[in-house]
Motif scaffolding. Structure first.
Motif, mmCIF file in Angstrom:
data_model
loop_
_atom_site.group_PDB
_atom_site.id
_atom_site.type_symbol
_atom_site.label_atom_id
_atom_site.label_comp_id
_atom_site.label_asym_id
_atom_site.label_seq_id
_atom_site.Cartn_x
_atom_site.Cartn_y
_atom_site.Cartn_z
ATOM 1 N N ALA B 9 -11.857 -2.517 -8.121
ATOM 2 C CA ALA B 9 -10.820 -1.667 -7.524
ATOM 3 C C ALA B 9 -10.920 -1.668 -5.998
ATOM 4 O O ALA B 9 -9.904 -1.798 -5.305
ATOM 5 C CB ALA B 9 -10.952 -0.243 -8.052
ATOM 6 N N ALA B 13 -8.089 -3.068 -3.477
ATOM 7 C CA ALA B 13 -7.465 -2.166 -2.494
ATOM 8 C C ALA B 13 -7.583 -2.747 -1.089
ATOM 9 O O ALA B 13 -6.618 -2.750 -0.319
ATOM 10 C CB ALA B 13 -8.121 -0.787 -2.557
ATOM 11 N N ALA B 21 -10.637 3.248 0.501
ATOM 12 C CA ALA B 21 -10.361 3.429 -0.931
ATOM 13 C C ALA B 21 -11.583 4.017 -1.606
ATOM 14 O O ALA B 21 -12.722 3.800 -1.166
ATOM 15 C CB ALA B 21 -10.007 2.101 -1.592
ATOM 16 N N ILE B 23 -12.977 5.228 -5.809
ATOM 17 C CA ILE B 23 -12.665 5.263 -7.234
ATOM 18 C C ILE B 23 -13.666 6.178 -7.936
ATOM 19 O O ILE B 23 -14.848 6.228 -7.557
ATOM 20 C CB ILE B 23 -12.681 3.841 -7.866
ATOM 21 C CG1 ILE B 23 -12.341 3.914 -9.377
ATOM 22 C CG2 ILE B 23 -14.028 3.152 -7.653
ATOM 23 C CD1 ILE B 23 -12.046 2.571 -10.008
ATOM 24 N N VAL B 53 -7.968 6.032 -8.688
ATOM 25 C CA VAL B 53 -8.175 5.298 -7.431
ATOM 26 C C VAL B 53 -7.380 5.979 -6.321
ATOM 27 O O VAL B 53 -6.187 6.219 -6.467
ATOM 28 C CB VAL B 53 -7.679 3.830 -7.565
ATOM 29 C CG1 VAL B 53 -7.937 3.070 -6.266
ATOM 30 C CG2 VAL B 53 -8.344 3.135 -8.730
ATOM 31 N N VAL B 55 -6.305 5.582 -2.265
ATOM 32 C CA VAL B 55 -6.291 4.606 -1.174
ATOM 33 C C VAL B 55 -5.578 5.201 0.038
ATOM 34 O O VAL B 55 -4.721 6.068 -0.103
ATOM 35 C CB VAL B 55 -5.565 3.300 -1.582
ATOM 36 C CG1 VAL B 55 -6.252 2.624 -2.745
ATOM 37 C CG2 VAL B 55 -4.100 3.556 -1.911
ATOM 38 N N THR B 78 -4.787 -0.020 -9.187
ATOM 39 C CA THR B 78 -5.071 -0.044 -7.746
ATOM 40 C C THR B 78 -3.834 -0.498 -6.977
ATOM 41 O O THR B 78 -3.476 0.081 -5.936
ATOM 42 C CB THR B 78 -6.268 -0.970 -7.451
ATOM 43 O OG1 THR B 78 -7.375 -0.529 -8.230
ATOM 44 C CG2 THR B 78 -6.631 -0.958 -5.979
#
Lengths: 459, 482
Positions: B9, B13, B21, B23, B53, B55, B78
């Protein structure tokens, strides 16, 4: 098709549970797509998408009942879940009040429940509408300081099967916009809000929501203090919806009724409310937002007349199969809460398709008919104090105004009400002609002869 | 596996242009046992797995979550978070800035003696059945009796593009009792040790055992019955003594929520509301009397809001909110901390599931103990009312005007506890109320767990704690039900 997949999963899981030794089994599988754009201080600050699904399994073994909910639709995980819930049921004591899972009944899907445009609405679409909401609100006045709210879109689907042959499903889309506007003059803030719900995103008039919230906010700055006491009130549909929704929670659930905590139990067949007040719970009425034809046990949702011309009766009570089984000759009215809610299996049956009958007045007519009173846009943090007396308390919010000589004269500070609905809804001189969907309740505006305000805030 | 998915992820990102980012990948097991009117009404296990997630792209936030823990789904989710952030960025006034956090690779696990999930269900139910039966058998006027148990375990991995890698396992449990007596249309309820299903603690099964539900069941039935014939709480202005179980909710509503910085900055204006504790008042506003010291403390042993790290990777800590009566601090996130120029977050970002967006949530909001003994407090009160165990609550959207009801109260007359009173209620305005606090006990300070704090859109339900002891307030309006 989503619902076909869910029914297949539920039916297959029921068979697995029976193979594992269950006498009866009920399985509800569901999918929930939730997207939301939230804004505050006139910009987007939260923007989310959440896709979840799962399965809730209930197994009965010699009146021993176990329930397990797991948020997966994976085959292997479901098999493990069945084994686990059978283990739970085996070690659970008998439930002597349990009669049976519900028998299958004929049901038909609801038309117009699902709109793919609403279900698949994009973040760009929501951002564009939010931009227009913010611009509209600010364009109403230079004193508009900040715009907040949320725009949510998504869909729910569930499929329910049981070992007696129940096989039922529902699929519904849902959109809502809620906007709060804050204005300020010389350090005094004014709040205004508006919201709209629909199963169809295109039906929501976001400009109307923004305009209404902004206008109320601008008019709310520099509120005056008034003394607590009894006042005539005009309640917007949002404010009425809160009161009716709480009456549903404390009065019309079979669990509260059977525990002796419902006001209905002590006023059967009595003229407890104004005879102009009629309220039903009816999922099949297109005026209701939550278009689910069956409940959380797959039982067709029946219409229940909660209040009939001001009178409550035994027929006002909403049952699921367990509470119905505790009384002689009672059948479920289809009010077990559907499996998509967070705490499914929910511990009590509830009305979630509440619709009040309209009257013939406009809000302007109600105001014109009032010599001195209070206009309430919405209530905040309402809670019951004494359920058998239907005493509620809460505060006004986002647009509370004094009415003098048939006109809205000034904004007033937010007020706390503490009153029994048995007296507040006993004298309703006027009921609005227009019904508005407010989450689980569809309500008109109402003018009440008297609502008791017990306190004031400082803004 | 989880670590690999997390890495996937963060790489995706970054590839798609995220400047930051993180997660969270997690699993929650949540067991509910309820015995009501002689039958096991609820024997339910809720199991939630998934990931979320967050971001920052183009200076704006995006968030997406899913239940499918596969590499394909992690990549797609993502990407969805990135596209959502791009949509958000169209309507930003400024770029998101985060206060710095010491990047950690850490582990935390709730200390416990007995794992509640290893205790057989039948053993737990047997205790509930026995306790519930004692309440039910006390009188035919007891129309409903219930006993509750709940345990929850949350396992989560937090990873960020700043290099954080934190594994946590949080476990809590507890329970309670409830008896409802009904006579002639009047309903009275008593609960133990607290209302709304009891008390809860980040501890092992030994906490549930310490509640001794069976030993306390008789008193629940007895007092519910006695309340039916008790006198009503009078409508008057008087000295009010609140026991810790009620004071916990008073702290929650009138200090916990208004010191959440997102509320104070207006980002909850559309739903829960704003706060009277606006930033201009920080360090200036007299929140209460000199006796009032309130902290947000995620480190207290057993607190329901106790953990190792919050959901942004900030190490658990204690922060003063009110010091000697002065409003001195906020509960923050990294973003809101930066907005007010604070060096670091208070560590209050929490999500109620791996699929939910973290929000500023209470940890343990504690009123620090004073130097009184409870007996002295009562002896020194000429006229007053002692209220115990919450029954109802309501507070306005700026957290100023509140009204609470409790299950039971006792008249205090000339320094002694006299007759029982029913339907007690009290009301006030937050700073004025805390300004009258003239005594806080030093001897019955304990943690109270609130597992049902609601906030946010869509709604999230968080478990939080409140440490406090009995305290006294002067000239309070009581008896609001006519």
């Amino acid at each position: 098709m989503v619902t076909k997949r869910l029914i297949d999963i539920s039916e297959k899981t029921v068979k697995t549970a029976l193979k594992e030794g269950a006498d009866q089994a009920q399985v509800a599988s569901f999918l929930l797509d939730d997207t939301l754009t939230r804004f505050a201080n006139s910009q987007i600050h939260q923007n989310i998408a959440s896709k979840t699904g799962g399965i809730a399994i209930k197994v009965v073994m010699n009146k021993k009942i176990g329930t397990l909910r797991v948020n997966t639709l994976g085959e292997k995980q479901i098999e493990d879940a069945v084994k686990k819930v059978v283990k739970i049921a085996k070690v659970t004591p008998h439930n002597k009040d349990f009669r049976s899972l519900p028998e299958p009944q004929k049901w038909t899907p609801l038309k117009g429940a699902f709109d793919s445009e609403t279900a698949l609405c994009t973040p760009d679409y929501r951002a564009e509408k939010v931009k227009e909401i913010i611009e509209t609100a600010h364009s109403k006045s230079s004193i508009v300081k900040a715009v907040a709210g949320s725009f949510s879109t998504g869909s729910v689907a569930f499929g329910i099967s049981n070992s007696l042959g129940v096989s039922a499903w529902a699929q519904m889309s849902l959109a809502s916009i809620n906007t709060t506007v804050i204005s300020e003059v010389e350090g005094s803030e004014g709040f205004g809000s508006a919201e709209q719900y629909s199963r169809f995103v295109e039906d929501i008039d976001h400009i109307q929501v923004a305009s209404e919230a902004a206008e109320k906010s601008v008019k709310s700055v520099k509120p005056m203090k008034i003394s607590p006491g009894d006042y005539e009130v005009i309640l917007s549909p949002r404010a009425v919806a809160v009161l009716l929704s709480y009456l549903g929670y404390i009065g019309f659930s079979a669990t509260m009724y059977q525990d002796g905590q419902s006001f209905v139990k002590y006023h059967l067949e009595k003229q407890v409310f104004d005879e102009k007040l009629s309220v039903k719970d009816d999922a099949r009425d297109s005026l209701s937002l939550y278009a689910v034809p069956v409940d959380g046990e797959g039982v067709p949702k029946k219409a229940v007349q909660l209040i009939d011309k001001g009178i409550v009766s035994e027929r006002s009570i909403c049952y699921d199969s367990f509470t119905a089984g505790k009384e002689k000759n009672k059948k479920s009215t289809g009010h077990s809460i559907p499996p998509v809610v967070r705490f499914y299996p929910y511990p009590r049956p509830l009305p979630i398709n509440v619709i009040a009958s309209p009257g013939d007045a406009s809000i302007d007519e109600m105001i014109a008919d009032t010599k001195r009173g209070i206009f309430v846009t919405r209530f905040h943090y309402t809670n019951p104090l004494e359920p058998t007396k239907a005493i509620l308390t809460g505060l006004t919010r986002d647009g509370t105004f004094l009415i003098e000589n048939g006109e809205i004269s000034k904004p007033v500070v937010n007020l706390r009400y503490t009153d029994s609905m048995l007296s507040a809804l006993k004298d309703i001189p006027m009921i609005g002609e227009k019904l508005v969907q407010v989450d689980d309740t569809t309500a008109p505006a109402m003018k009440l002869k008297k609502l008791r305000f017990t306190g004031v805030t400082e803004y | 596996m989880s670590f690999d998915l997390g890495k996937t992820a963060l790489e995706e990102a970054t590839k798609k242009g995220a400047s930051y980012a993180d997660i969270r990948i997690g699993e929650i097991l949540d067991e509910h046992l309820t015995v009501k009117k002689g039958v096991p009404e609820e024997v339910t296990l809720l199991q939630t797995t998934g990931f979320g997630v967050r971001v920052i792209v183009n200076g704006a936030w995006g968030f997406a979550g899913s239940v499918d823990l596969t590499k394909k789904e992690v990549i797609e989710t993502t990407q969805k978070a990135v596209s959502i952030a791009l949509a958000s960025s169209k309507l930003k006034k400024k770029d998101v800035v985060l206060a710095s956090v010491k990047t950690r690779k850490g582990k935390y696990s709730t200390p416990m003696k007995k794992d509640p999930f290893k205790i057989p269900i039948e053993e737990k139910i047997e205790i509930l059945m026995t306790a519930e039966r004692i309440i039910a058998e006390h009188s035919s006027f007891i129309k409903s009796s219930s006993a509750f148990f709940r345990d929850l375990r949350e396992k989560k991995l937090f990873m960020s593009t700043e290099g954080a890698e934190i594994n946590q396992q949080i476990t809590w449990c507890g329970g309670g009792l409830e008896g409802i007596a009904v006579k002639n249309g009047e309903v009275q309820r008593r609960s133990y040790p607290a209302s709304f299903r009891g008390n809860f603690s980040t501890s092992g099964y030994e906490f549930f055992e310490s509640l001794a539900l069976v030993d306390n069941a008789k008193k629940v039935g007895k007092e519910a019955l006695q309340l039916l014939d008790a006198e009503k709480c009078p409508s008057t202005e008087t000295s009010l003594i609140l026991s810790g179980d009620q004071l916990a909710l008073q702290i929650h509503e009138s200090c916990g929520h208004p010191t959440e910085l997102d509320r104070a900055l207006g980002t909850e204006a559309d739903y829960a509301g704003t706060s009277f504790l606006v930033p201009d008042k920080l360090g200036k506003l007299k929140y209460g009397s000199k006796n009032v010291n309130i902290v947000a403390d995620a480190t207290v042993p057993g607190g329901l809001g106790t953990f190792g790290y919050d959901d942004e990777g900030t190490l658990a800590k204690q922060v003063y909110l009110v010091k000697e009566g002065l409003f001195t601090g906020y509960q923050t996130s990294r973003e809101t901390a930066a907005e007010l120029g604070f060096k670091e977050s208070s560590g209050g970002m929490r999500a109620d599931s791996p699929l939910a967006l973290p929000l500023i949530r209470m940890t343990n909001i504690n009123l620090l103990p004073g130097d009184w003994k409870v007996d002295e407090m009562i002896e020194e009160t000429r006229k007053g009312i002692l209220m115990l165990v919450n029954k109802s609550w309501s507070i306005d959207d700026k957290r100023l005007n509140f009204q609470f009801g409790t299950e039971i109260a006792w008249e205090i007359k000339n320094g002694s506890k006299e007759k029982m009173l029913k339907n007690p209620t009290y009301t006030g305005i937050t700073p004025a109320f805390w300004g009258t606090c003239d005594a806080i006990s030093k001897e019955d300070w304990e943690m109270h767990g609130t597992p049902n704090c609601g906030k946010g859109v869509p709604g999230q339900v968080m478990y939080v704690g409140h440490g406090c002891s009995t305290a006294r307030f002067r000239n309070i309006s009581v008896g609001l039900i006519k």
